[in-house]
Structure formats: structure tokens, C-alpha cells
Design a protein around this motif. Structure first.
Motif, PDB file in Angstrom:
ATOM      1  N   ILE A 254      10.650  27.271 -57.686  1.00  0.00           N
ATOM      2  CA  ILE A 254      10.163  27.193 -59.072  1.00  0.00           C
ATOM      3  C   ILE A 254       9.116  26.092 -59.172  1.00  0.00           C
ATOM      4  O   ILE A 254       8.048  26.275 -59.766  1.00  0.00           O
ATOM      5  CB  ILE A 254      11.335  26.923 -60.041  1.00  0.00           C
ATOM      6  N   THR A 255       9.439  24.938 -58.573  1.00  0.00           N
ATOM      7  CA  THR A 255       8.506  23.802 -58.619  1.00  0.00           C
ATOM      8  C   THR A 255       7.221  24.113 -57.866  1.00  0.00           C
ATOM      9  O   THR A 255       6.124  23.762 -58.322  1.00  0.00           O
ATOM     10  CB  THR A 255       9.186  22.561 -58.018  1.00  0.00           C
ATOM     11  N   LEU A 256       7.348  24.768 -56.714  1.00  0.00           N
ATOM     12  CA  LEU A 256       6.154  25.165 -55.963  1.00  0.00           C
ATOM     13  C   LEU A 256       5.302  26.131 -56.777  1.00  0.00           C
ATOM     14  O   LEU A 256       4.066  26.027 -56.794  1.00  0.00           O
ATOM     15  CB  LEU A 256       6.568  25.815 -54.640  1.00  0.00           C
ATOM     16  N   GLY A 257       5.963  27.072 -57.468  1.00  0.00           N
ATOM     17  CA  GLY A 257       5.235  28.005 -58.328  1.00  0.00           C
ATOM     18  C   GLY A 257       4.511  27.296 -59.458  1.00  0.00           C
ATOM     19  O   GLY A 257       3.376  27.649 -59.812  1.00  0.00           O
ATOM     20  N   ILE A 258       5.163  26.286 -60.042  1.00  0.00           N
ATOM     21  CA  ILE A 258       4.524  25.501 -61.110  1.00  0.00           C
ATOM     22  C   ILE A 258       3.264  24.824 -60.587  1.00  0.00           C
ATOM     23  O   ILE A 258       2.208  24.847 -61.239  1.00  0.00           O
ATOM     24  CB  ILE A 258       5.517  24.458 -61.668  1.00  0.00           C
ATOM     25  N   LEU A 259       3.369  24.229 -59.399  1.00  0.00           N
ATOM     26  CA  LEU A 259       2.212  23.560 -58.803  1.00  0.00           C
ATOM     27  C   LEU A 259       1.076  24.551 -58.547  1.00  0.00           C
ATOM     28  O   LEU A 259      -0.094  24.253 -58.842  1.00  0.00           O
ATOM     29  CB  LEU A 259       2.623  22.874 -57.504  1.00  0.00           C
ATOM     30  N   LEU A 260       1.395  25.734 -58.015  1.00  0.00           N
ATOM     31  CA  LEU A 260       0.372  26.754 -57.781  1.00  0.00           C
ATOM     32  C   LEU A 260      -0.275  27.193 -59.098  1.00  0.00           C
ATOM     33  O   LEU A 260      -1.483  27.432 -59.163  1.00  0.00           O
ATOM     34  CB  LEU A 260       0.991  27.961 -57.072  1.00  0.00           C
ATOM     35  N   GLY A 261       0.541  27.303 -60.148  1.00  0.00           N
ATOM     36  CA  GLY A 261      -0.003  27.649 -61.460  1.00  0.00           C
ATOM     37  C   GLY A 261      -0.957  26.590 -61.982  1.00  0.00           C
ATOM     38  O   GLY A 261      -2.023  26.901 -62.543  1.00  0.00           O
ATOM     39  N   TYR A 262      -0.595  25.313 -61.791  1.00  0.00           N
ATOM     40  CA  TYR A 262      -1.467  24.216 -62.221  1.00  0.00           C
ATOM     41  C   TYR A 262      -2.804  24.243 -61.473  1.00  0.00           C
ATOM     42  O   TYR A 262      -3.877  24.057 -62.070  1.00  0.00           O
ATOM     43  CB  TYR A 262      -0.780  22.877 -61.965  1.00  0.00           C
ATOM     44  N   ILE A 263      -2.728  24.453 -60.162  1.00  0.00           N
ATOM     45  CA  ILE A 263      -3.953  24.493 -59.355  1.00  0.00           C
ATOM     46  C   ILE A 263      -4.823  25.675 -59.768  1.00  0.00           C
ATOM     47  O   ILE A 263      -6.060  25.563 -59.830  1.00  0.00           O
ATOM     48  CB  ILE A 263      -3.593  24.562 -57.851  1.00  0.00           C
ATOM     49  N   THR A 264      -4.182  26.812 -60.067  1.00  0.00           N
ATOM     50  CA  THR A 264      -4.925  27.989 -60.538  1.00  0.00           C
ATOM     51  C   THR A 264      -5.643  27.678 -61.842  1.00  0.00           C
ATOM     52  O   THR A 264      -6.821  28.032 -62.023  1.00  0.00           O
ATOM     53  CB  THR A 264      -3.953  29.174 -60.737  1.00  0.00           C
ATOM     54  N   ASN A 265      -4.958  27.025 -62.772  1.00  0.00           N
ATOM     55  CA  ASN A 265      -5.585  26.635 -64.042  1.00  0.00           C
ATOM     56  C   ASN A 265      -6.809  25.751 -63.799  1.00  0.00           C
ATOM     57  O   ASN A 265      -7.886  25.968 -64.380  1.00  0.00           O
ATOM     58  CB  ASN A 265      -4.590  25.869 -64.910  1.00  0.00           C
TER      59      ASN A 265
ATOM     60  N   LEU B 166       8.904  32.672 -61.778  1.00  0.00           N
ATOM     61  CA  LEU B 166       9.071  31.871 -62.997  1.00  0.00           C
ATOM     62  C   LEU B 166       8.227  30.615 -62.930  1.00  0.00           C
ATOM     63  O   LEU B 166       7.554  30.263 -63.915  1.00  0.00           O
ATOM     64  CB  LEU B 166      10.541  31.496 -63.184  1.00  0.00           C
ATOM     65  N   GLY B 167       8.248  29.937 -61.793  1.00  0.00           N
ATOM     66  CA  GLY B 167       7.482  28.707 -61.669  1.00  0.00           C
ATOM     67  C   GLY B 167       5.996  28.921 -61.888  1.00  0.00           C
ATOM     68  O   GLY B 167       5.347  28.159 -62.606  1.00  0.00           O
ATOM     69  N   PHE B 168       5.451  29.988 -61.273  1.00  0.00           N
ATOM     70  CA  PHE B 168       4.028  30.268 -61.445  1.00  0.00           C
ATOM     71  C   PHE B 168       3.711  30.559 -62.902  1.00  0.00           C
ATOM     72  O   PHE B 168       2.682  30.108 -63.431  1.00  0.00           O
ATOM     73  CB  PHE B 168       3.614  31.451 -60.572  1.00  0.00           C
ATOM     74  N   ASP B 169       4.592  31.298 -63.566  1.00  0.00           N
ATOM     75  CA  ASP B 169       4.351  31.602 -64.980  1.00  0.00           C
ATOM     76  C   ASP B 169       4.363  30.340 -65.831  1.00  0.00           C
ATOM     77  O   ASP B 169       3.509  30.167 -66.703  1.00  0.00           O
ATOM     78  CB  ASP B 169       5.413  32.582 -65.492  1.00  0.00           C
ATOM     79  N   ILE B 170       5.350  29.456 -65.587  1.00  0.00           N
ATOM     80  CA  ILE B 170       5.410  28.203 -66.354  1.00  0.00           C
ATOM     81  C   ILE B 170       4.138  27.392 -66.149  1.00  0.00           C
ATOM     82  O   ILE B 170       3.528  26.892 -67.100  1.00  0.00           O
ATOM     83  CB  ILE B 170       6.642  27.380 -65.942  1.00  0.00           C
ATOM     84  N   GLY B 171       3.736  27.247 -64.883  1.00  0.00           N
ATOM     85  CA  GLY B 171       2.561  26.447 -64.582  1.00  0.00           C
ATOM     86  C   GLY B 171       1.282  27.034 -65.132  1.00  0.00           C
ATOM     87  O   GLY B 171       0.495  26.349 -65.795  1.00  0.00           O
TER      88      GLY B 171
ATOM     89  N   SER C 186      14.742  33.053 -52.068  1.00  0.00           N
ATOM     90  CA  SER C 186      14.405  32.053 -53.085  1.00  0.00           C
ATOM     91  C   SER C 186      12.963  32.156 -53.550  1.00  0.00           C
ATOM     92  O   SER C 186      12.620  31.597 -54.602  1.00  0.00           O
ATOM     93  CB  SER C 186      14.678  30.645 -52.540  1.00  0.00           C
ATOM     94  N   THR C 187      12.116  32.847 -52.788  1.00  0.00           N
ATOM     95  CA  THR C 187      10.728  33.008 -53.237  1.00  0.00           C
ATOM     96  C   THR C 187      10.649  33.809 -54.527  1.00  0.00           C
ATOM     97  O   THR C 187       9.621  33.758 -55.214  1.00  0.00           O
ATOM     98  CB  THR C 187       9.871  33.707 -52.160  1.00  0.00           C
ATOM     99  N   THR C 188      11.726  34.545 -54.882  1.00  0.00           N
ATOM    100  CA  THR C 188      11.707  35.239 -56.178  1.00  0.00           C
ATOM    101  C   THR C 188      11.557  34.242 -57.324  1.00  0.00           C
ATOM    102  O   THR C 188      10.988  34.568 -58.372  1.00  0.00           O
ATOM    103  CB  THR C 188      13.000  36.048 -56.384  1.00  0.00           C
ATOM    104  N   SER C 189      12.070  33.023 -57.134  1.00  0.00           N
ATOM    105  CA  SER C 189      11.988  31.999 -58.181  1.00  0.00           C
ATOM    106  C   SER C 189      10.569  31.498 -58.391  1.00  0.00           C
ATOM    107  O   SER C 189      10.278  30.870 -59.414  1.00  0.00           O
ATOM    108  CB  SER C 189      12.910  30.822 -57.833  1.00  0.00           C
ATOM    109  N   ILE C 190       9.697  31.766 -57.425  1.00  0.00           N
ATOM    110  CA  ILE C 190       8.309  31.326 -57.574  1.00  0.00           C
ATOM    111  C   ILE C 190       7.629  32.053 -58.728  1.00  0.00           C
ATOM    112  O   ILE C 190       6.655  31.563 -59.312  1.00  0.00           O
ATOM    113  CB  ILE C 190       7.531  31.543 -56.252  1.00  0.00           C
TER     114      ILE C 190
END
Length: 506
Positions: A160-171, A39-44, A33-37
Motif C-alpha cells: 500500500i505504501t509503495l503504491g502511495i509513493l508511485l502515485g505521488y511520483i506519477t502526480n 489501493l495505495g496507488f489510488d490513494i497517492g 500482497s501486490t494486490t494492495s498496491i
């Protein structure tokens, strides 16, 4: 030649003695399921990077929409190809392929000297995302015992949600860097999880279903011994898998697309409509677009400081992450229907609140504080309710609804529709909002969710999915799902017509 579609899918329908979750199974499901991260990181990260790219490269709003939506549109190529690819090379190596493809796309985006090269990177990364979104729930469903499948196949949405959060923190962390560097690092960092995923596959076994399909039953048994609670349970699961594979021995993946699209039997047609329908409405809710353009929405609301804009995103990311974890843990306990109803109803209320806040903020020189607070609370509530219902449950249904021989290609087709609708919504969100305002757009999305919730209250049930998975063509509950999908579609278009008339009147 199509296989007799009245044959029950014994692997899906047979009971299991599994009573507790095997730790190795959980580890494998987590790794897949980490593959879904990705997409989430990209969205975030793209929600903030798009704003910075627009300022640095001087691109228009239409180019921004194309840049954001391209990844989603081209991910359908990966989704469509992933079914056949995973049948040919196996589930594990398809995960590796998705990670490598996304890695190349991330490097292209981070090093892009111009907008066309940046766009090319989005295309390549999108194909990798398409592979990742299909293979994670498929692999997990084939590895997991039926008792725990709801929890484990909802894990992609968690990541996906975890990836979004990581993307937000990166921003938030990198926004203070020079404008020609910050967005490049943001996008280039996506290569890190891709490398980690590629290496993590080493610890994962191949899908026992795929091994049995290739005539490697002894290897399938070894995997099942590691992923089952007891040797007896492993033997029972192996018998179920072998029986299902034997029933499809003449099929072996040849003519899957023919049975799905060219000459589908009534039960197959109902499964396909149901899977495509829930994936369509998942993205018609506008969740991806709201996340992508959240900084643009609050910039229009009067928040211009980038730290504050990205800070709102981080708050939203934490809220979304909390609720998706809650949903994943309670999915098997409460069932799909109650969580779908709660999620759709909550999204309708939240989007209405967001529309009210945006309406008072639009065009006003003095931005009322209460409207800004209402908008922030409403957008956090919207993504949270999505994470309770449509977000995780769509992945569960997409992986469960098809019989084993059609699961790879059927899931890939449904997820392709998911990505296409997401791309279309993302590539038109700003343009439509300029015509009818952000408030008008949110009212449209709220209306869609009202229709969605009303139909779920009347017709949606867990038994309908069980009936479809059992492949019983005469079961009335199958028709319940079909009627729900078609009625939702008709009602949505009627609603859109009414909104258009009201908008023109204003």
C-alpha cells in the motif's frame, strides 16, 4: 449448527519446526500482497488528481469529498463478498477477480466524460480494492508458517505504501500536462498494476488450507512441500491443517455468518470485537484522509505551486515507505505491542505538531516559514509512525485473530469496517475542517491517538492475541482486549464532546 467453540484451533496453536523463511513462500506472499498496491496507488494518485479534477471540472469541495471517499465506502462491498467468494472459487481466482474489477474501474475513471461517470469508475474500482485488501493477508496467512507470519502478513501495508509513493511520483511527473489530460492519465495508469497482478497469479499455488477444505489433501501436500523448509515440516503442517479441517467437517463454511453475527459464542464475540476495534481505530486516526488531502492542507498553508505541492507528497511517500519496511522487518523480532505503542505515541505527537503549525498558518497573511517547515516535518512523521504501528499490525491481527473456519468471513467483516470508517472520514474531512479549521481537526485526531496510546500502555499484549487464536474462552487475556476496545470507544466519544465544546467556545 454452530460448532463447539471450545475446540482449540490446532493449526493456529500447534508449534512448528520452521526456522527459516522459504524463498518460494516469500515470492508467493509478495505476489499476493501486490494486490494492495491498487489501493495505495489510488490513494497517492488521487491526492493530486482530486486537485486537478476540481479545477478542470469545476466541482465543489463536497463533490471532491464524495469522489475521494466513494472508493473507500464501496470497497466494503468487495470486502464483505470476498470471504464467501474466496471459499467458493479459491484464493487465487479471488485475486484475479479483484484485479479485473479494479482494471475496469481504472479505465472508467481515465476515460470519464463527466463527473457521474468518474464517480461510477470509483465505485467499480472500490469493489476491486475491497476484494484485494481481504484476500492478500488471508492467502498469505494460510500459506505461511507461523514463525514468519508476522513479517509476511504485514506485506500488504508495505505494498500500500509503495503504491502511495508511485502515485505521488506519477502526480509530480504528469502535473505539467494540459489540465484536461493530466488527471486522466494519472487515474488510467492504475490499470497497469492491475494487469500485472492478474498475470502474476499464474506463478502462485492455491492456498493449502483451501485445498484441504475441498478434500484435495494430495494437492495441498504438494503446495506445502514447495513452501516448507523440509519434507518433515511439510508433513507436520499438513497434519495440522487436516486436523483443523476435520474438526470443522460439519461446518464447511455453512453458517459462518450465523456464528459470527446471529448466534456468536462468547469467544467468537470477543474475537469479532477485537478485530473490528483495531480496524476502526486504524482509520479513526485519519491517516488516509491526511494523505488524500495533503495538497489541500499545504495549499491552505500558502504553497500554491503544484510542483511544490506534489513534491511535498513525494517526500512524505519516501518517509512512509522507509518506516513501513523497517516495521515489517522487525515485527516478528520486537512483537506487536512495542511497535503499536511507538506508532500511536509518535502519531499523537506528530498530529499535535501539525495542529500547531496549521494554527499559526490559518488566517495569517504572512505565512511564517517555521510553521510551514513544522507542518511538513509533522505530516511526514505522522504517516511514518502510522507505518510503524497501526498500518502493518492491523493487517496481521485481522488475519491471525480468527480460527481457520471463521477466518475468511471474519477478516472480511473487520476489513469492511476499516473501509467504511476510512470512507466516512475521507468524505467529511474537508467539511469538518472548514468548521473547526485544519488545526482543530488535527488536534481531534491527536486526542484520539493519545487515548489509543494510553490504553495500549495499560492493556495491550501479544499474549491476548495468542489466547484468542487458541480459542480458549476462559482466558483472562481475551477480556483484556475487549475492555481495551470498549474503553477506547467510550474515551474517544468523551474526547470528541470536549473538543466540540472548546471549538464552539472559540
Amino acid at each position: 449448527m454452530a460448532v463447539n467453540t471450545t475446540v482449540q484451533d490446532t493449526e493456529s496453536a500447534a508449534p512448528t519446526t520452521q526456522t527459516r523463511l522459504n524463498r518460494f513462500t516469500l515470492l508467493c506472499a509478495l505476489l499476493a500482497s501486490t494486490t494492495s498496491i491498487l489501493l495505495g496507488f489510488d490513494i497517492g494518485v488521487m491526492s493530486g488528481a482530486a486537485l486537478l479534477i476540481k479545477e478542470d471540472m469545476g466541482i465543489s469541495s463536497v463533490q471532491e469529498e464524495i469522489l475521494v471517499g466513494t472508493l473507500n465506502v464501496f470497497s466494503l462491498i468487495g470486502s464483505l463478498a470476498s470471504g464467501k467468494t474466496s471459499d467458493l472459487i479459491g484464493r487465487r481466482y479471488t485475486i484475479v477477480l479483484s484485479a479485473i474489477t479494479f482494471l475496469l474501474g481504472a479505465l472508467l475513471m481515465g476515460l470519464a466524460p463527466s463527473f457521474p461517470v468518474l464517480l461510477a469508475g470509483r465505485v467499480v474500482a472500490g469493489i476491486g480494492v475491497g476484494y484485494a485488501l481481504m484476500i492478500a493477508p488471508l492467502y498469505t496467512a494460510e500459506l505461511s508458517p507461523a514463525m514468519n507470519r508476522g513479517l509476511l502478513t504485514s506485506l500488504p501495508e508495505v505494498f500500500i505504501t509503495l503504491g502511495i509513493l508511485l502515485g505521488y511520483i506519477t502526480n509530480y511527473s504528469l502535473t505539467g500536462l494540459p489540465p484536461n489530460i493530466n488527471w486522466r492519465i494519472m487515474l488510467g495508469l492504475a490499470a497497469v498494476p492491475a494487469i500485472g497482478i492478474g498475470l502474476g497469479v499464474i506463478a502462485m499455488p492455491e492456498s493449502p488450507r483451501w485445498l484441504a477444505m475441498k478434500g484435495r489433501a494430495s494437492e495441498a501436500k504438494q503446495v506445502l512441500l514447495r513452501t516448507s523448509s523440509s519434507p518433515e515440516d511439510a508433513e507436520l503442517r499438513l497434519q495440522e491443517i487436516v486436523a483443523a479441517v476435520s474438526a470443522d467437517d460439519d461446518f464447511r463454511g455453512k453458517g459462518v455468518w450465523k456464528e459470527l453475527l446471529l448466534k456468536p459464542t462468547p469467544p467468537v464475540k470477543r474475537m469479532l470485537i477485537s478485530a473490528i476495534g483495531i480496524n476502526f481505530f486504524m482509520q479513526a486516526s485519519g491517516n488516509d484522509a491526511v494523505i488524500y488531502y495533503c495538497p489541500e492542507i499545504f495549499k491552505a498553508a500558502g504553497i500554491h505551486n503544484k510542483k511544490q505541492l506534489f513534491g511535498v507528497n513525494v517526500i512524505m511517500g519516501f518517509a512512509k515507505s522507509s518506516f513501513v519496511l523497517l516495521s515489517a522487518l522487525k515485527l516478528d523480532k520486537f512483537g506487536r505491542r512495542p511497535l503499536l505503542l511507538l506508532g500511536s505515541t509518535g502519531m499523537a505527537v506528530s498530529l499535535t505538531g501539525l495542529g500547531v503549525g496549521s494554527m499559526f498558518l490559518h488566517g495569517s497573511t504572512k505565512k511564517p516559514l517555521w510553521a510551514i517547515v513544522l507542518s511538513i516535518v509533522a505530516v511526514c512523521a505522522d504517516v511514518s509512525f502510522f507505518s510503524i504501528g497501526l498500518g502493518p499490525i492491523t493487517w496481521v491481527y485481522s488475519s491471525e485473530i480468527f480460527p481457520n473456519r471463521l477466518r475468511a468471513q471474519g477478516s472480511s467483516l473487520a476489513i469492511s469496517v476499516n473501509r467504511l470508517v476510512s470512507g466516512v472520514v475521507s468524505m467529511t474531512f474537508l467539511s469538518i475542517s472548514k468548521k473547526i479549521t485544519f488545526a482543530g481537526m488535527f488536534y481531534v485526531l491527536a486526542g484520539i491517538m493519545v487515548v489509543d496510546a494510553r490504553k495500549k500502555i495499560r492493556t495491550f499484549s501479544d499474549e491476548s492475541t495468542a489466547a484468542i487464536r487458541a480459542f480458549n474462552g476462559g482466558d483472562e487475556s481475551v477480556w483484556v482486549v475487549v475492555r481495551m476496545v470498549w474503553r477506547q470507544t467510550e474515551d474517544m466519544w468523551r474526547l470528541m464532546d470536549r473538543v466540540a465544546v472548546i471549538t464552539v467556545a472559540f
